[in-house]
Design a protein around this motif. Structure first.
Motif, PDB file in Angstrom:
ATOM      1  N   ALA A 178       0.838  -1.201   0.000  1.00  0.00           N
ATOM      2  CA  ALA A 178       0.000   0.000   0.000  1.00  0.00           C
ATOM      3  C   ALA A 178       0.872   1.250   0.000  1.00  0.00           C
ATOM      4  N   PRO A 179       0.411   2.309  -0.675  1.00  0.00           N
ATOM      5  CA  PRO A 179       1.188   3.559  -0.685  1.00  0.00           C
ATOM      6  C   PRO A 179       1.137   4.253   0.667  1.00  0.00           C
ATOM      7  N   LEU A 180       2.162   5.070   0.909  1.00  0.00           N
ATOM      8  CA  LEU A 180       2.211   5.885   2.121  1.00  0.00           C
ATOM      9  C   LEU A 180       2.096   7.352   1.744  1.00  0.00           C
ATOM     10  N   LEU A 181       1.352   8.107   2.556  1.00  0.00           N
ATOM     11  CA  LEU A 181       1.264   9.554   2.391  1.00  0.00           C
ATOM     12  C   LEU A 181       2.159  10.201   3.432  1.00  0.00           C
ATOM     13  N   LEU A 182       3.151  10.952   2.956  1.00  0.00           N
ATOM     14  CA  LEU A 182       4.068  11.682   3.835  1.00  0.00           C
ATOM     15  C   LEU A 182       3.571  13.113   3.904  1.00  0.00           C
ATOM     16  N   ASP A 183       3.150  13.520   5.103  1.00  0.00           N
ATOM     17  CA  ASP A 183       2.556  14.855   5.235  1.00  0.00           C
ATOM     18  C   ASP A 183       2.633  15.277   6.689  1.00  0.00           C
ATOM     19  N   GLY A 184       3.188  16.469   6.921  1.00  0.00           N
ATOM     20  CA  GLY A 184       3.207  17.024   8.270  1.00  0.00           C
ATOM     21  C   GLY A 184       3.982  16.205   9.278  1.00  0.00           C
ATOM     22  N   GLY A 185       5.082  15.619   8.873  1.00  0.00           N
ATOM     23  CA  GLY A 185       5.888  14.842   9.804  1.00  0.00           C
ATOM     24  C   GLY A 185       5.327  13.470  10.104  1.00  0.00           C
ATOM     25  N   ARG A 186       4.356  13.037   9.342  1.00  0.00           N
ATOM     26  CA  ARG A 186       3.769  11.712   9.536  1.00  0.00           C
ATOM     27  C   ARG A 186       3.838  10.927   8.237  1.00  0.00           C
ATOM     28  N   ALA A 187       3.790   9.599   8.348  1.00  0.00           N
ATOM     29  CA  ALA A 187       3.691   8.712   7.195  1.00  0.00           C
ATOM     30  C   ALA A 187       2.616   7.679   7.513  1.00  0.00           C
ATOM     31  N   ALA A 188       1.578   7.672   6.695  1.00  0.00           N
ATOM     32  CA  ALA A 188       0.448   6.799   7.000  1.00  0.00           C
ATOM     33  C   ALA A 188      -0.041   6.104   5.734  1.00  0.00           C
ATOM     34  N   PRO A 189      -0.463   4.831   5.843  1.00  0.00           N
ATOM     35  CA  PRO A 189      -1.079   4.156   4.696  1.00  0.00           C
ATOM     36  C   PRO A 189      -2.376   4.867   4.322  1.00  0.00           C
ATOM     37  N   PHE A 236      -5.072  13.339  -1.443  1.00  0.00           N
ATOM     38  CA  PHE A 236      -3.673  13.615  -1.791  1.00  0.00           C
ATOM     39  C   PHE A 236      -3.528  15.128  -1.831  1.00  0.00           C
ATOM     40  N   PRO A 237      -3.222  15.754  -0.680  1.00  0.00           N
ATOM     41  CA  PRO A 237      -3.151  17.222  -0.633  1.00  0.00           C
ATOM     42  C   PRO A 237      -2.012  17.754  -1.484  1.00  0.00           C
ATOM     43  N   SER A 238      -2.100  19.021  -1.818  1.00  0.00           N
ATOM     44  CA  SER A 238      -1.129  19.630  -2.719  1.00  0.00           C
ATOM     45  C   SER A 238       0.274  19.668  -2.135  1.00  0.00           C
ATOM     46  N   ASP A 239       0.378  19.665  -0.803  1.00  0.00           N
ATOM     47  CA  ASP A 239       1.701  19.704  -0.184  1.00  0.00           C
ATOM     48  C   ASP A 239       2.152  18.341   0.329  1.00  0.00           C
ATOM     49  N   GLY A 240       1.409  17.291  -0.006  1.00  0.00           N
ATOM     50  CA  GLY A 240       1.751  15.945   0.444  1.00  0.00           C
ATOM     51  C   GLY A 240       2.656  15.222  -0.546  1.00  0.00           C
ATOM     52  N   THR A 241       3.235  14.138  -0.088  1.00  0.00           N
ATOM     53  CA  THR A 241       4.105  13.295  -0.908  1.00  0.00           C
ATOM     54  C   THR A 241       3.621  11.860  -0.806  1.00  0.00           C
ATOM     55  N   LEU A 242       3.443  11.226  -1.950  1.00  0.00           N
ATOM     56  CA  LEU A 242       3.050   9.814  -1.971  1.00  0.00           C
ATOM     57  C   LEU A 242       4.280   8.955  -2.223  1.00  0.00           C
ATOM     58  N   LEU A 243       4.433   7.909  -1.420  1.00  0.00           N
ATOM     59  CA  LEU A 243       5.549   6.982  -1.567  1.00  0.00           C
ATOM     60  C   LEU A 243       5.008   5.614  -1.953  1.00  0.00           C
ATOM     61  N   LEU A 244       5.405   5.142  -3.143  1.00  0.00           N
ATOM     62  CA  LEU A 244       5.025   3.820  -3.637  1.00  0.00           C
ATOM     63  C   LEU A 244       6.286   2.967  -3.727  1.00  0.00           C
ATOM     64  N   CYS A 245       6.187   1.697  -3.372  1.00  0.00           N
ATOM     65  CA  CYS A 245       7.359   0.836  -3.451  1.00  0.00           C
ATOM     66  C   CYS A 245       6.930  -0.607  -3.665  1.00  0.00           C
ATOM     67  N   THR A 246       7.911  -1.452  -3.939  1.00  0.00           N
ATOM     68  CA  THR A 246       7.676  -2.884  -4.052  1.00  0.00           C
ATOM     69  C   THR A 246       8.130  -3.567  -2.767  1.00  0.00           C
ATOM     70  N   ASP A 247       7.869  -4.874  -2.673  1.00  0.00           N
ATOM     71  CA  ASP A 247       8.193  -5.561  -1.422  1.00  0.00           C
ATOM     72  C   ASP A 247       9.688  -5.777  -1.227  1.00  0.00           C
ATOM     73  N   GLY A 248      10.494  -5.383  -2.222  1.00  0.00           N
ATOM     74  CA  GLY A 248      11.934  -5.385  -2.002  1.00  0.00           C
ATOM     75  C   GLY A 248      12.326  -4.421  -0.901  1.00  0.00           C
ATOM     76  N   VAL A 249      11.462  -3.430  -0.637  1.00  0.00           N
ATOM     77  CA  VAL A 249      11.692  -2.492   0.457  1.00  0.00           C
ATOM     78  C   VAL A 249      11.104  -3.029   1.754  1.00  0.00           C
ATOM     79  N   THR A 250       9.834  -3.351   1.763  1.00  0.00           N
ATOM     80  CA  THR A 250       9.142  -3.721   3.004  1.00  0.00           C
ATOM     81  C   THR A 250       9.564  -5.080   3.542  1.00  0.00           C
ATOM     82  N   GLU A 251      10.081  -5.968   2.690  1.00  0.00           N
ATOM     83  CA  GLU A 251      10.471  -7.305   3.146  1.00  0.00           C
ATOM     84  C   GLU A 251      11.976  -7.458   3.308  1.00  0.00           C
ATOM     85  N   ALA A 252      12.718  -6.369   3.194  1.00  0.00           N
ATOM     86  CA  ALA A 252      14.156  -6.433   3.471  1.00  0.00           C
ATOM     87  C   ALA A 252      14.360  -6.681   4.962  1.00  0.00           C
TER      88      ALA A 252
END
Length: 389
Positions: free
Chosen positions: A276-287, A314-330
């Protein structure tokens, strides 16, 4: 809404990505050949050294035959011509030394010369084989790099709505392309984003990745709905599996995440068994997708429930982070998974273009070296913020 074709990277960003790709392409290549000064230095230096040692040890000590090690050394990194010169030099010096040794028998002299010729011949054969192998490797690397440019475009990717930075690292470095793929396409229906992970590794996984990536590029601009895009991807995986079965290869499924982004504040998403993607916004990262993911591509027949679209902000000042399981399962040496959500919370205030590098560096530290799976990640920002990310 955007009506353009697939976006391309902006000037300076593309240049930086190209430079980075060139550095990665150069990693692991053979060292440059020896300089002539080094080869001649070895020949003269070792000849003088053996002559001096032989002088002090006495005329009966014959050290000249030890010069045959020089062509062998040159063959390890030098050119064919350099090795041939070294072989000729050592042969001449050895023969000259034998003429100076009048007390040696003819049989011993002949045996010494034959030994030198055979050893030098082996050195020449070795360097010819090595140069040929390096040429073949260079051609394969060139073909792999060309394949990567055709399959996966360099970052950043730009559409009317999005500026996308990212990173791609296949676990098989020489292949340059693995089972993880991504794409961002500007369509008449908004920007479509795609990231996927094919089951397995190696050439069969690359083949399946190419099939699903090609299907996305076509469906993204022709299908008006996100469900239509995903249906086209499902059909592409099924066709690929049918062909794979005919040639005796295993069928594969593909986890994928497909997003639809337009000028609105919300994003459409269909998650086919992917991270699932993460939204990075305001010092938080949430699915951002609370629901259960749908089944991966290629497995739609296993469930009667159709794939459905989810919506998230997806607010204008937010950042979406998408990745594959090569990241989450390391895993680290103790077996602990990489805590992506926890680490990503500290990245919401850094430049989006820096997030991929920061993440991958942190991932390598966590895994105590290179990750053991393909790694792909996308960092999305609204195009309105392109000038400040």
């Amino acid at each position: 809404m955007g009506t353009g074709t697939t976006g391309t990277g902006a000037g300076t960003g593309t240049s930086r990505e190209a430079d980075g790709a060139a550095r990665v392409a150069g990693a692991g290549r053979p060292a440059p050949p020896l300089r002539w000064a080094v080869v001649l230095g070895w020949l003269v230096g070792l000849t003088v050294l053996l002559a001096v040692v032989g002088f002090f040890l006495g005329r009966e000590t014959r050290l000249a035959p030890f010069l045959v090690v020089v062509p062998a050394l040159v063959a390890g990194r030098g050119t064919v011509r350099q090795t041939a010169v070294a072989a000729a030099w050592t042969t001449v010096v050895i023969v000259a030394a034998l003429f100076d040794a009048a007390e040696d028998t003819a049989g011993a002299a002949v045996a010494t010369v034959v030994f030198a010729l055979v050893f030098n011949g082996l050195s020449l054969a070795r360097v010819i084989q090595r140069v040929g192998d390096e040429g073949e490797i260079a051609r394969l690397r060139s073909a792999a790099a060309a394949l990567q440019r055709q399959l996966l475009r360099p970052f950043p990717l730009v559409t009317d709505h999005l500026l996308v930075h990212g990173l791609y690292r296949p676990v098989e470095e020489d292949s340059r392309v693995g089972g993880d793929v991504y794409e961002v396409v500007a369509s008449p229906y908004g920007s479509r984003v795609f990231i996927a992970d094919v089951q397995g590794k190696g050439l069969p996984a690359i083949s399946a990745a190419f099939a699903v990536l090609s299907a996305f590029r076509e469906a993204a601009v022709s299908e008006p709905t996100l469900t239509g895009v995903v249906d086209a991807l499902e059909d592409a995986v099924l066709r690929h599996n049918s062909f794979a079965a005919q040639v005796g290869e295993s069928e594969r499924f593909v986890t994928a995440l497909v997003l639809g982004v337009d000028s609105g504040q919300e994003v459409q998403a269909i998650n086919c068994g992917h991270v699932a993607p993460l939204l990075l916004d305001g010092g938080r990262a949430a699915p951002v997708l609370p629901g259960e993911p749908c089944v991966p591509l290629g497995l739609d027949a296993l469930t009667p429930a159709p794939r459905t679209v989810e919506w998230f902000g997806f607010p204008s000042d937010g950042t979406l982070l998408l990745c594959t399981d090569g990241v989450t399962e390391a895993r680290d040496p103790s077996g602990t998974f990489y805590p992506l959500e926890q680490r990503a919370a500290g990245w919401s205030r850094i430049r989006a273009s820096e997030v991929p590098t920061v993440l991958y560096r942190d991932l390598r530290r966590h895994a105590a070296g290179a990750p053991t799976d393909d790694t792909a990640l996308l960092v999305l920002r609204r195009r309105a913020d392109a000038g400040v990310v």
